[in-house]
Structure formats: C-alpha cells, structure tokens
Design a protein around this motif. Structure first.
Motif, mmCIF file in Angstrom:
data_model
loop_
_atom_site.group_PDB
_atom_site.id
_atom_site.type_symbol
_atom_site.label_atom_id
_atom_site.label_comp_id
_atom_site.label_asym_id
_atom_site.label_seq_id
_atom_site.Cartn_x
_atom_site.Cartn_y
_atom_site.Cartn_z
ATOM 1 N N ARG A 107 -58.634 14.076 -55.141
ATOM 2 C CA ARG A 107 -59.970 14.331 -54.480
ATOM 3 C C ARG A 107 -60.332 12.950 -54.120
ATOM 4 N N LYS A 108 -61.362 13.088 -53.014
ATOM 5 C CA LYS A 108 -62.132 11.881 -52.389
ATOM 6 C C LYS A 108 -63.330 11.885 -53.228
ATOM 7 N N VAL A 109 -63.693 10.838 -53.464
ATOM 8 C CA VAL A 109 -64.935 10.456 -54.273
ATOM 9 C C VAL A 109 -66.188 10.669 -53.386
ATOM 10 N N THR A 110 -67.125 11.423 -53.773
ATOM 11 C CA THR A 110 -68.291 12.014 -52.659
ATOM 12 C C THR A 110 -69.276 10.665 -53.096
ATOM 13 N N ARG A 111 -70.200 10.986 -52.097
ATOM 14 C CA ARG A 111 -71.583 10.245 -52.481
ATOM 15 C C ARG A 111 -72.301 10.530 -53.661
ATOM 16 N N LYS A 112 -72.308 11.914 -53.718
ATOM 17 C CA LYS A 112 -73.177 12.277 -54.998
ATOM 18 C C LYS A 112 -72.383 12.021 -56.385
ATOM 19 N N GLU A 113 -71.222 11.848 -56.133
ATOM 20 C CA GLU A 113 -70.454 11.542 -57.540
ATOM 21 C C GLU A 113 -70.741 10.131 -57.790
ATOM 22 N N ARG A 114 -70.743 9.340 -56.804
ATOM 23 C CA ARG A 114 -70.815 7.733 -57.048
ATOM 24 C C ARG A 114 -72.247 7.557 -57.537
ATOM 25 N N GLU A 115 -73.430 8.435 -56.936
ATOM 26 C CA GLU A 115 -74.758 8.396 -57.459
ATOM 27 C C GLU A 115 -75.100 8.715 -58.946
ATOM 28 N N GLU A 116 -74.032 9.788 -59.198
ATOM 29 C CA GLU A 116 -74.331 10.244 -60.492
ATOM 30 C C GLU A 116 -73.684 9.329 -61.580
ATOM 31 N N ALA A 117 -72.532 8.857 -60.984
ATOM 32 C CA ALA A 117 -71.973 7.875 -61.989
ATOM 33 C C ALA A 117 -72.873 6.573 -62.055
ATOM 34 N N LEU A 118 -73.608 6.137 -61.138
ATOM 35 C CA LEU A 118 -74.406 4.870 -61.623
ATOM 36 C C LEU A 118 -75.619 5.292 -62.416
ATOM 37 N N VAL A 119 -76.100 6.615 -62.475
ATOM 38 C CA VAL A 119 -76.946 6.984 -63.391
ATOM 39 C C VAL A 119 -76.621 7.567 -64.634
ATOM 40 N N ARG A 120 -75.511 8.183 -64.622
ATOM 41 C CA ARG A 120 -75.211 8.853 -65.959
ATOM 42 C C ARG A 120 -73.710 8.607 -66.452
#
Length: 156
Positions: A107-120
């Motif tokens: 799967r392609k990495v989504t912007r939402k996943e990237r943002e969540e990874a930064l926070v959590r």
C-alpha cells in the motif's frame, strides 16, 4: 539464502528483492546509500524495531519496503490473532522509524498515516516480554541445583 556476504560489493544497488528466504533477526545489510526498494517478504523476521533501526542506518534512500509474510508484520490472513488494527499500529510504527517511505507492503503511504506516525508512532511499538521460556527454565534449573547443593552441605 541465509547469508548476504558479498552484497557490500554492490554499493550502488537501488533495488533488492530477498523474498522467500530464511533471513531472520540476524539480517545485516551493508551500507546501501542508493537502495530505494527492499522486499523481505516471507522470511523469518520477528524483531521489527531492530530491523527498522538497522534499515534507517544503512539504507537512507529507502522509499519502498515490504515485510509481508514475516511475524514482524501482523497480518490477519497469516496469523488469526492479528487484525486490521494490529496492522495499522504496525504501519504507524514503521513510518515513525522510516519517515521517507512512500510505499509499505502493498500500500501507498497516505498523508494521514504520515501525520499519525509523527504524533503517535513512537507509542505503537509492540512490546514483547524480555524473559523467554528457556530463560525461565534455566533459572529454575539453576535454583534447583543451588538448593540441592545447599541441602547437601547441610546434611554433611
């Protein structure tokens, strides 16, 4: 294949497919500064954090990573105890450790996943008990031997 000896001679390697081998937690890649695609599907990798730390160090250009079919990659099709939430936590942790990835598994990495990874992302680490059954058994045997030894001294 269990050894990656000789791989260091290919420092300009950009893609590496190591699917369906017996590679495990002792996997050591040489510095591959141009490697952007790595697939390690269907191997014997269980320690996700160590692998990701190693990849972050030796593959700075990595953008495509696939770990499907390893214990380290929770997948409900392979392990009945795992579900989609386990896989989401896994993706978040991987993206926390390797923020430059564009694709993870299939799967392609989504912007939402990237943002969540930064926070959590740092909180998504799967923690395993450090004491293994063999260590418990060894400890029990050592304790039993010490007791026998002290009892032997007492009766002498």
């Amino acid at each position: 294949m269990r050894s990656l000896e000789g791989l260091s001679a290919f420092g300009s390697l950009e893609e590496l497919i190591l699917d369906n081998n017996l590679l495990g937690n002792d996997l050591v890649l040489p510095g591959l500064p141009r490697l952007h695609t790595l697939t390690l599907n269907k191997n014997q990798i269980t320690d996700l954090e160590s692998l990701l730390d190693h990849l972050a160090e030796v593959t700075p250009a990595l953008e495509y990573l696939s770990l499907l079919g390893n214990v380290a990659c929770p997948n409900e099709l392979i392990t009945l105890e795992k579900d989609e939430e386990d896989y989401k936590r896994y993706r978040c942790f991987v993206l926390h450790k390797l923020p430059n990835l564009k694709f993870l598994d299939a799967r392609k990495v989504t912007r939402k996943e990237r943002e969540e990874a930064l926070v959590r992302g740092s909180f998504m680490k799967v923690v395993k008990p450090k004491v293994l059954c063999t260590q418990i058994c060894e400890s029990f045997q050592n304790t039993a031997m010490e007791e026998e030894w002290s009892i032997g001294l007492f009766y002498r």
